[in-house]
Design a protein around this motif. Sequence first.
Motif, PDB file in Angstrom:
ATOM      1  N   LEU A  32      -2.326  10.964  -4.021  1.00  0.00           N
ATOM      2  CA  LEU A  32      -3.069   9.701  -4.051  1.00  0.00           C
ATOM      3  C   LEU A  32      -2.261   8.638  -4.793  1.00  0.00           C
ATOM      4  O   LEU A  32      -2.101   7.513  -4.326  1.00  0.00           O
ATOM      5  CB  LEU A  32      -4.418   9.922  -4.743  1.00  0.00           C
ATOM      6  CG  LEU A  32      -5.235   8.673  -5.048  1.00  0.00           C
ATOM      7  CD1 LEU A  32      -5.718   8.027  -3.762  1.00  0.00           C
ATOM      8  CD2 LEU A  32      -6.427   9.010  -5.925  1.00  0.00           C
ATOM      9  N   ASN A  98      -4.803  -0.353 -11.849  1.00  0.00           N
ATOM     10  CA  ASN A  98      -4.158  -0.624 -10.574  1.00  0.00           C
ATOM     11  C   ASN A  98      -4.842   0.073  -9.416  1.00  0.00           C
ATOM     12  O   ASN A  98      -5.001  -0.508  -8.347  1.00  0.00           O
ATOM     13  CB  ASN A  98      -2.684  -0.226 -10.637  1.00  0.00           C
ATOM     14  CG  ASN A  98      -1.853  -1.351 -11.191  1.00  0.00           C
ATOM     15  OD1 ASN A  98      -1.550  -2.296 -10.493  1.00  0.00           O
ATOM     16  ND2 ASN A  98      -1.551  -1.282 -12.471  1.00  0.00           N
ATOM     17  N   ALA A 101      -7.921  -1.953  -8.798  1.00  0.00           N
ATOM     18  CA  ALA A 101      -7.680  -3.309  -8.308  1.00  0.00           C
ATOM     19  C   ALA A 101      -7.237  -3.310  -6.851  1.00  0.00           C
ATOM     20  O   ALA A 101      -7.392  -4.301  -6.146  1.00  0.00           O
ATOM     21  CB  ALA A 101      -6.632  -3.994  -9.176  1.00  0.00           C
ATOM     22  N   GLN A 138     -10.829  11.444  -9.335  1.00  0.00           N
ATOM     23  CA  GLN A 138      -9.890  12.310  -8.628  1.00  0.00           C
ATOM     24  C   GLN A 138      -8.558  12.445  -9.345  1.00  0.00           C
ATOM     25  O   GLN A 138      -7.834  13.389  -9.142  1.00  0.00           O
ATOM     26  CB  GLN A 138      -9.621  11.697  -7.270  1.00  0.00           C
ATOM     27  CG  GLN A 138     -10.126  12.546  -6.174  1.00  0.00           C
ATOM     28  CD  GLN A 138      -9.719  11.960  -4.853  1.00  0.00           C
ATOM     29  OE1 GLN A 138      -9.216  10.843  -4.779  1.00  0.00           O
ATOM     30  NE2 GLN A 138      -9.943  12.706  -3.818  1.00  0.00           N
TER      31      GLN A 138
ATOM     32  N   ILE B  48      -1.738  -7.782  -9.976  1.00  0.00           N
ATOM     33  CA  ILE B  48      -2.711  -6.704  -9.918  1.00  0.00           C
ATOM     34  C   ILE B  48      -3.566  -6.745  -8.664  1.00  0.00           C
ATOM     35  O   ILE B  48      -3.939  -5.719  -8.114  1.00  0.00           O
ATOM     36  CB  ILE B  48      -3.577  -6.750 -11.195  1.00  0.00           C
ATOM     37  CG1 ILE B  48      -2.930  -5.831 -12.222  1.00  0.00           C
ATOM     38  CG2 ILE B  48      -5.003  -6.346 -10.918  1.00  0.00           C
ATOM     39  CD1 ILE B  48      -3.783  -5.531 -13.401  1.00  0.00           C
ATOM     40  N   ASN B  49      -3.843  -7.938  -8.169  1.00  0.00           N
ATOM     41  CA  ASN B  49      -4.763  -8.003  -7.043  1.00  0.00           C
ATOM     42  C   ASN B  49      -4.102  -7.882  -5.679  1.00  0.00           C
ATOM     43  O   ASN B  49      -4.765  -7.917  -4.664  1.00  0.00           O
ATOM     44  CB  ASN B  49      -5.587  -9.289  -7.106  1.00  0.00           C
ATOM     45  CG  ASN B  49      -6.842  -9.053  -7.916  1.00  0.00           C
ATOM     46  OD1 ASN B  49      -7.448  -7.987  -7.816  1.00  0.00           O
ATOM     47  ND2 ASN B  49      -7.214 -10.011  -8.741  1.00  0.00           N
ATOM     48  N   ALA B  50      -2.750  -7.754  -5.700  1.00  0.00           N
ATOM     49  CA  ALA B  50      -2.068  -7.638  -4.420  1.00  0.00           C
ATOM     50  C   ALA B  50      -2.496  -6.369  -3.701  1.00  0.00           C
ATOM     51  O   ALA B  50      -2.517  -5.290  -4.273  1.00  0.00           O
ATOM     52  CB  ALA B  50      -0.564  -7.611  -4.646  1.00  0.00           C
ATOM     53  N   LYS B  51      -2.826  -6.521  -2.462  1.00  0.00           N
ATOM     54  CA  LYS B  51      -3.215  -5.348  -1.693  1.00  0.00           C
ATOM     55  C   LYS B  51      -1.954  -4.687  -1.148  1.00  0.00           C
ATOM     56  O   LYS B  51      -1.063  -5.369  -0.646  1.00  0.00           O
ATOM     57  CB  LYS B  51      -4.114  -5.757  -0.526  1.00  0.00           C
ATOM     58  CG  LYS B  51      -5.410  -6.406  -0.977  1.00  0.00           C
ATOM     59  CD  LYS B  51      -6.460  -5.366  -1.283  1.00  0.00           C
ATOM     60  CE  LYS B  51      -7.764  -5.979  -1.722  1.00  0.00           C
ATOM     61  NZ  LYS B  51      -7.710  -6.631  -3.012  1.00  0.00           N
ATOM     62  N   PRO B  52      -1.840  -3.388  -1.214  1.00  0.00           N
ATOM     63  CA  PRO B  52      -0.663  -2.720  -0.663  1.00  0.00           C
ATOM     64  C   PRO B  52      -0.665  -2.849   0.858  1.00  0.00           C
ATOM     65  O   PRO B  52      -1.716  -2.942   1.483  1.00  0.00           O
ATOM     66  CB  PRO B  52      -0.843  -1.271  -1.098  1.00  0.00           C
ATOM     67  CG  PRO B  52      -2.304  -1.118  -1.332  1.00  0.00           C
ATOM     68  CD  PRO B  52      -2.811  -2.459  -1.751  1.00  0.00           C
ATOM     69  N   ILE B  54       0.533  -0.659   3.178  1.00  0.00           N
ATOM     70  CA  ILE B  54       0.063   0.543   3.856  1.00  0.00           C
ATOM     71  C   ILE B  54      -1.204   0.975   3.132  1.00  0.00           C
ATOM     72  O   ILE B  54      -1.168   1.339   1.962  1.00  0.00           O
ATOM     73  CB  ILE B  54       1.078   1.683   3.754  1.00  0.00           C
ATOM     74  CG1 ILE B  54       2.483   1.105   3.828  1.00  0.00           C
ATOM     75  CG2 ILE B  54       0.802   2.753   4.777  1.00  0.00           C
ATOM     76  CD1 ILE B  54       3.443   1.700   2.851  1.00  0.00           C
ATOM     77  N   LYS B  55      -2.284   0.928   3.829  1.00  0.00           N
ATOM     78  CA  LYS B  55      -3.532   1.341   3.191  1.00  0.00           C
ATOM     79  C   LYS B  55      -3.725   2.822   3.464  1.00  0.00           C
ATOM     80  O   LYS B  55      -3.960   3.239   4.590  1.00  0.00           O
ATOM     81  CB  LYS B  55      -4.697   0.521   3.737  1.00  0.00           C
ATOM     82  CG  LYS B  55      -6.010   0.862   3.084  1.00  0.00           C
ATOM     83  CD  LYS B  55      -6.467  -0.311   2.251  1.00  0.00           C
ATOM     84  CE  LYS B  55      -7.495   0.072   1.274  1.00  0.00           C
ATOM     85  NZ  LYS B  55      -8.688   0.023   1.084  1.00  0.00           N
ATOM     86  N   LYS B  56      -3.595   3.592   2.392  1.00  0.00           N
ATOM     87  CA  LYS B  56      -3.717   5.028   2.583  1.00  0.00           C
ATOM     88  C   LYS B  56      -5.021   5.478   1.949  1.00  0.00           C
ATOM     89  O   LYS B  56      -5.316   5.142   0.809  1.00  0.00           O
ATOM     90  CB  LYS B  56      -2.548   5.733   1.906  1.00  0.00           C
ATOM     91  CG  LYS B  56      -2.430   7.167   2.329  1.00  0.00           C
ATOM     92  CD  LYS B  56      -1.077   7.694   1.906  1.00  0.00           C
ATOM     93  CE  LYS B  56      -0.983   9.167   2.160  1.00  0.00           C
ATOM     94  NZ  LYS B  56       0.288   9.703   1.729  1.00  0.00           N
ATOM     95  N   THR B  58      -7.942   7.865   0.333  1.00  0.00           N
ATOM     96  CA  THR B  58      -7.938   8.960  -0.619  1.00  0.00           C
ATOM     97  C   THR B  58      -7.997  10.254   0.165  1.00  0.00           C
ATOM     98  O   THR B  58      -8.800  10.402   1.086  1.00  0.00           O
ATOM     99  CB  THR B  58      -9.156   8.873  -1.540  1.00  0.00           C
ATOM    100  OG1 THR B  58     -10.303   8.806  -0.707  1.00  0.00           O
ATOM    101  CG2 THR B  58      -9.106   7.639  -2.391  1.00  0.00           C
ATOM    102  N   PRO B  59      -7.110  11.199  -0.150  1.00  0.00           N
ATOM    103  CA  PRO B  59      -6.921  12.386   0.692  1.00  0.00           C
ATOM    104  C   PRO B  59      -8.194  13.192   0.932  1.00  0.00           C
ATOM    105  O   PRO B  59      -8.393  13.712   2.017  1.00  0.00           O
ATOM    106  CB  PRO B  59      -5.918  13.213  -0.094  1.00  0.00           C
ATOM    107  CG  PRO B  59      -5.252  12.242  -1.001  1.00  0.00           C
ATOM    108  CD  PRO B  59      -6.229  11.175  -1.293  1.00  0.00           C
ATOM    109  N   SER B  60      -9.052  13.306  -0.064  1.00  0.00           N
ATOM    110  CA  SER B  60     -10.136  14.266   0.121  1.00  0.00           C
ATOM    111  C   SER B  60     -11.465  13.604   0.448  1.00  0.00           C
ATOM    112  O   SER B  60     -12.483  14.274   0.517  1.00  0.00           O
ATOM    113  CB  SER B  60     -10.281  15.134  -1.121  1.00  0.00           C
ATOM    114  OG  SER B  60     -10.749  14.340  -2.172  1.00  0.00           O
ATOM    115  N   SER B  61     -11.494  12.289   0.593  1.00  0.00           N
ATOM    116  CA  SER B  61     -12.797  11.692   0.885  1.00  0.00           C
ATOM    117  C   SER B  61     -12.885  11.325   2.349  1.00  0.00           C
ATOM    118  O   SER B  61     -11.888  11.244   3.032  1.00  0.00           O
ATOM    119  CB  SER B  61     -13.036  10.468   0.022  1.00  0.00           C
ATOM    120  OG  SER B  61     -12.038   9.513   0.287  1.00  0.00           O
TER     121      SER B  61
END
Lengths: 777, 61
Positions: A32, A98, A101, A138, B48-52, B54-56, B58-61
């Motif tokens: 993650l 982070n 955010a 998590q 801090i507010n920059a969105k990445p 590649i939106k990945k 959460t692996p287990s949800s």
Amino acid sequence: MPSCRHCGQELIPGKEIEGGFCCAGCRAAFSLIEGLGLDQYYQRRSLDPTQRALVPEDDEAQSLDFSVHAKSYQKDEQVLYLMVEGLHCAACVWLIENVLARKEGVTHARLNMTTRRLELRWKTGLADPNELIHAVAQLGYRLVPYDPKALGDAVSAHERMLLKCMAVAGFAAGNVMLFSVSIWAGNADTMGWATRTFLHWLSALIVLPAVAYSGRPFFTSALEALRVGRTNMDVPISLGVLLATGMSLWETIRAGEHAYFDAAISLLFFLLIGRYLDSRARGRARGAASHLIALGARAVTVLLPDGSRKLLPPGQVPAKSIVLAAPGERIGIDGCVIEGVSDLDASLISGETLPVPAKPGTLVFAGMLNLSAALRLEVTATGEATLLAEIVRLMETAEQGRARYAAIADRVARWYAPVVHLAALLTFLFWTMWVGLAWQPSLMIAVSVLIITCPCALALAVPVVQVVASGRLMRRGILLKSATALERLALADHVLFDKTGTLTLGRADLMPGDWTDKDLAVAVGLAAASRHPLARALARARPDILPEAHVSEMAGLGLECQGVRLGRRAWCGVSDDLADGVGPELWLARPGRAAVRFSFEDAPRLDAETTVSDLKNKNYILELLSGDRKAAVESLARRVGIKNWRSLCLPADKVARLEELKAAGKHPLMVGDGLNDAPALAAAFVSMSPSTAVDVSQTAADVVFQGDRLAPVAETLAVARSASRLVKQNFALALLYNLVTVPLAMSGHVTPLIAAVAMSSSSLVVILNALRLGRRT
Amino acid sequence: MTNLLILIPVALLLGLGGLMAFLWALRSGQFEDLDGAAHRILFDDEPINAKPDIKKDTPSS
């Protein structure tokens, strides 16, 4: 040994998961973090071994509904306040902020590293609070919602107010002093009355609003005291400041020579410094009580009659229902084991750190930790009816009783205020009646008596010593939590110790016995594959030996590998009635050979013996109160040299013993840890707790100390005694100053210059005297 | 005398400026988390507010 790439715990060879993780949770957390591009975290962090390891817990966070705790913020946002458990360092703060955010809809995520509180805001409807919190949980952190109003926000608001008042008073004092110095200098030669009055008016312009603003803490407290018919230190302070300002204003209007504006405002400034320091010195460990909520916030897995499972908050579990407790889970209810064999960590309840076995029929209590295997429990009590809740209640009642202790400063104030006011009144009467002076100049003289006696040095005498003493103790890892702790410690004459975790380290260590090195090597080969505390203790004895392959672990019994068994007596075929002493033990059974016994002991702290004899030399009466068995308590008492000891003490017994001592006029100091000691810590005249203790007991203790040594107890007592000596010296100095200056004031010889010099110098003398405590290390 | 009329307001204004700055710092919460502030500076941060990109999930949800 290699360690887990996420949580940093030692990996047990053979049990690790591909990629260098200790469990699937850690691997998920790692991917993650990597997925979010935040993997610098692992380079930046420094793990704190005293903190909980970052192992994600399954289910738990998902099972709770956090959305009920969310409050609306402004018009389209919602806010949630959370306590974060498991923070290791600043990198953790960076990571959590982070991760949050970057989630959709989050507008604000700020984690306060000092208080470990997280403020999380998001746009209503754009984010699901449970999902946000799950993302953090998590990673291995534990989040608990709290109510900011209930958690000492009032205290910090008060502190902020004091700081603001101090800033205003400091600004005003500095500027007014500028004018006053020029007046004093000008008086010597040729300053005309016009210039002087002009400067007086300027001073008035600054001081009047400043006094009105920064005098509030004193005025309100004085009014409250007067309303209930008592006086406190704030009454003479308020009266002195108000009269000095009022009189100076009157003098200024009349274009008179003497104005005391500078005295009034610098008095307030000095006093506010004292107040602020006072409030800071005790505010360190605030809010630890919130960890209590953490115990109540766990979900309990209830097995319904139709066989399905349901997660319920502990308070809503019906009695008589069947509850599942997974290994590693903290039990949320009181109940009785009906199926399964496991070990329980009962340290929270009984203070004993070695695990106790559980089998059908064993009673379990909320707060215990299930260690090795799944259990089925029948619920007997939940929520407020549990033993845990009972202990917390006991602690709260005991704490209320102690709050009545009056600080030495208050006791001095009780007689100081009337004496000072009487002296001023008599001065006034003397000058009007006896000498026949007009009432205005007489009033001037009376007011100058009040100003000069204003308890500046007196009010600084205690807080300065406290700040210096607590600073010195803090460098040694000792935290003072209560404002009057030092005063009470100085009075202590009895020292009562708890056993496990206080006199001892609270950790099992292998004892020498009838085993050979070869036996040990075989046993460690098995033990190294297990996480059971006794097995870990055994493995610590020979860290060089690698675990055998194919070791199988039978929960609640022991380990087996190719016919060799390590574990309980019964598991190794040893009969139960073999009297081999009591205490934790492991047996090693090999085919065709007699079983070998490994016994363990909770070793005393390294310097327990020297600290005990040190305390004895200082004429403290020592006692050992333990909930443990007689033999264990007796042997430890003999080893460290404590003559009086009691075994099998329940929390209530300890409280009773403390009450008995207090009724006999003694001042017992209780040193203990664990929730079972919390009521005793609260009931004692004063209490200390090692910080390996559960957070809850830290809230009950006045003093918390860190580290593996017991010496802080002796050190704290010594510092407390010298602090109390210094406080008394300071009071003596302050009174001496009054004895010199009051006659001067009464005879009408005090000018503003003399008042300013006398007041500042007395404050300085008191502060310098207090600083001696910090230097003498 | 006239120099007094200039110098005194100047001195007062300077002091007042310091006071205002302190009160502002207090109000904006700069004294809330002294430990955190000391460490935060060590992390040079992307906003801090920059969105990445590649939106990945959460692996287990």
